[in-house]
Design an enzyme around this catalytic site. Structure first.
Site, PDB file in Angstrom:
ATOM      1  N   PRO A 295       0.855  -1.192   0.000  1.00 25.67           N
ATOM      2  CG  PRO A 295      -0.060  -1.111   2.154  1.00 25.67           C
ATOM      3  CD  PRO A 295       0.781  -1.966   1.251  1.00 25.67           C
TER       4      PRO A 295
ATOM      5  N   GLY B  17       2.188   4.983   0.683  1.00 27.55           N
ATOM      6  CA  GLY B  17       2.060   6.061   1.660  1.00 27.55           C
ATOM      7  C   GLY B  17       1.439   5.608   2.971  1.00 27.55           C
TER       8      GLY B  17
ATOM      9  N   GLY C 139       3.191   3.835   5.388  1.00 21.47           N
ATOM     10  CA  GLY C 139       4.196   3.510   6.407  1.00 21.47           C
ATOM     11  C   GLY C 139       4.796   2.140   6.221  1.00 21.47           C
TER      12      GLY C 139
ATOM     13  N   GLY D 148       6.930   1.395   3.764  1.00 19.14           N
ATOM     14  CA  GLY D 148       8.193   1.473   3.025  1.00 19.14           C
ATOM     15  C   GLY D 148       8.034   1.385   1.524  1.00 19.14           C
ATOM     16  CB  SER D 149       5.302   2.238  -0.873  1.00 13.83           C
ATOM     17  OG  SER D 149       5.013   3.528  -0.410  1.00 13.83           O
ATOM     18  CB  SER D 150       9.182   6.013  -0.997  1.00 15.46           C
ATOM     19  OG  SER D 150       9.692   6.110   0.309  1.00 15.46           O
ATOM     20  CB  ALA D 151      12.310   2.314   1.530  1.00 18.86           C
ATOM     21  CB  ALA D 152       9.914  -1.312  -1.598  1.00 17.22           C
TER      22      ALA D 152
ATOM     23  CG  ASP E 279      11.485   3.744   5.952  1.00 17.32           C
ATOM     24  OD1 ASP E 279      11.661   3.476   7.142  1.00 17.32           O
ATOM     25  OD2 ASP E 279      10.540   4.447   5.535  1.00 17.32           O
TER      26      ASP E 279
END
Ligand code: MEV
Length: 290
Positions: free
Chosen positions: A80, A82, A84, A86-90, A131
């Site tokens: 999902p 935004g 929490g 870690g979508s941007s880190a992944a 993250d």
């Protein structure tokens, strides 16, 4: 190579978010959900070939890692966005891995780390680095940001049965981190208490002792409320988890939206209650059975 793929997992922060931005330790674990980036050499400006998240920062993030010309990008993720997890880190780590593969390079950790930091800075301003570190390493880590290289200690966790509940709205990590920064120094003692919880519980977890984790999650949530990053929905979800027998529950990630995680032996009761209240919820197990 004319096409290449990179994959990386998302994460949850078990204890210690926000404190970790100020040099206190935090515990995070990779999760089984993640993001895959596919790159393809083709004529024209480097950009997404298929629309993904409607985020104006995405193009800038791609260009911190990729050449400005000649690469088409596709992103697939079951994380999902935004929330929490870690979508941007992944995305950052998967992008770094895909870039290395496209260039025919051995994916060196140093280079992936550098690329992932650059992408994370586009999305989050000045992140602690936890993250993308856990997304790179997989498993669980105890993480401390320092003025130089971060201290990263792999943590062997016992199986930890969690329920994840999506509060239904996204949190803006950069804004939440900035909000805490603006409330300093008034919140410094709370940030320190968050770090102290991690120091108490990490050795217990390393000994496969989960008895202190639930109460620590509860206390961690109260401290996150104190530094101003929770909201009514997150607080209500924590209450709902505790009312249905969870041993502990807290918001996880930057807050202001995103997810609540609950430690529960009877996960079905918590899941059913969350779903009956209209929230998306699912089980994850981190630790040695993750
Ligand atoms: C976000 O997943 C965790 C925060 O502590 C920010 C960071 O560590 O960069 C809120």
């Amino acid at each position: 190579m004319s096409t290449a793929t990179g994959h990386a997992p998302g994460k949850i922060i078990l204890l210690g978010e926000h404190g970790v931005v100020y040099g206190h330790r935090a515990i995070a674990s990779a999760v089984s959900l993640g993001t895959t980036v596919r790159l393809r050499r083709r004529a024209g400006t480097t950009c997404m070939d298929q629309p993904w998240a409607d985020d104006p920062r995405l193009q800038a993030a791609l260009l911190t890692v990729l050449d400005e010309e000649g690469i088409g990008v596709q992103i697939e993720s079951n994380l999902p966005i935004g929330r929490g997890m870690g979508s941007s880190a992944a995305l950052a780590v998967a992008l770094g891995r895909a870039r290395a593969a496209l260039a025919g390079e051995e994916a060196s950790n140093d280079r992936i780390d550098r690329d992932a930091w650059a992408v994370e800075r586009v999305f989050h301003g000045s992140p602690s680095g936890i993250d993308h570190t856990v997304s790179m390493s997989g498993g669980a880590v105890l993480y401390r940001k320092t003025a130089d290289a971060p201290q990263i200690t792999p943590l062997h966790l016992p199986p930890i049965p969690l329920v994840v509940i999506d509060s239904g709205s996204a949190g803006d990590t950069a804004a939440m981190v900035q909000g805490v920064r603006d409330r300093r120094p008034a919140v410094d003692s709370l940030l320190q208490e968050i770090g102290a919880l991690v120091e108490d519980v990490a050795p217990q977890l390393a000994n496969a002792d989960l008895s202190g984790l639930g109460p620590a999650m509860q206390e961690n949530h109260a401290l996150l409320q104190g530094i101003g990053v929770s909201n009514e929905t997150l607080d209500a979800l924590v209450d709902l988890c505790m009312a249905t027998g969870a041993q502990g529950a807290k918001l996880a990630g930057a807050g202001g939206g995103g997810i609540v995680i609950a430690l529960a032996q009877d996960r079905k009761a918590v899941l059913d209650a969350a779903r009956a209240a209209g929230f998306d919820a699912w089980k994850i197990t981190i630790g040695s059975q993750a």
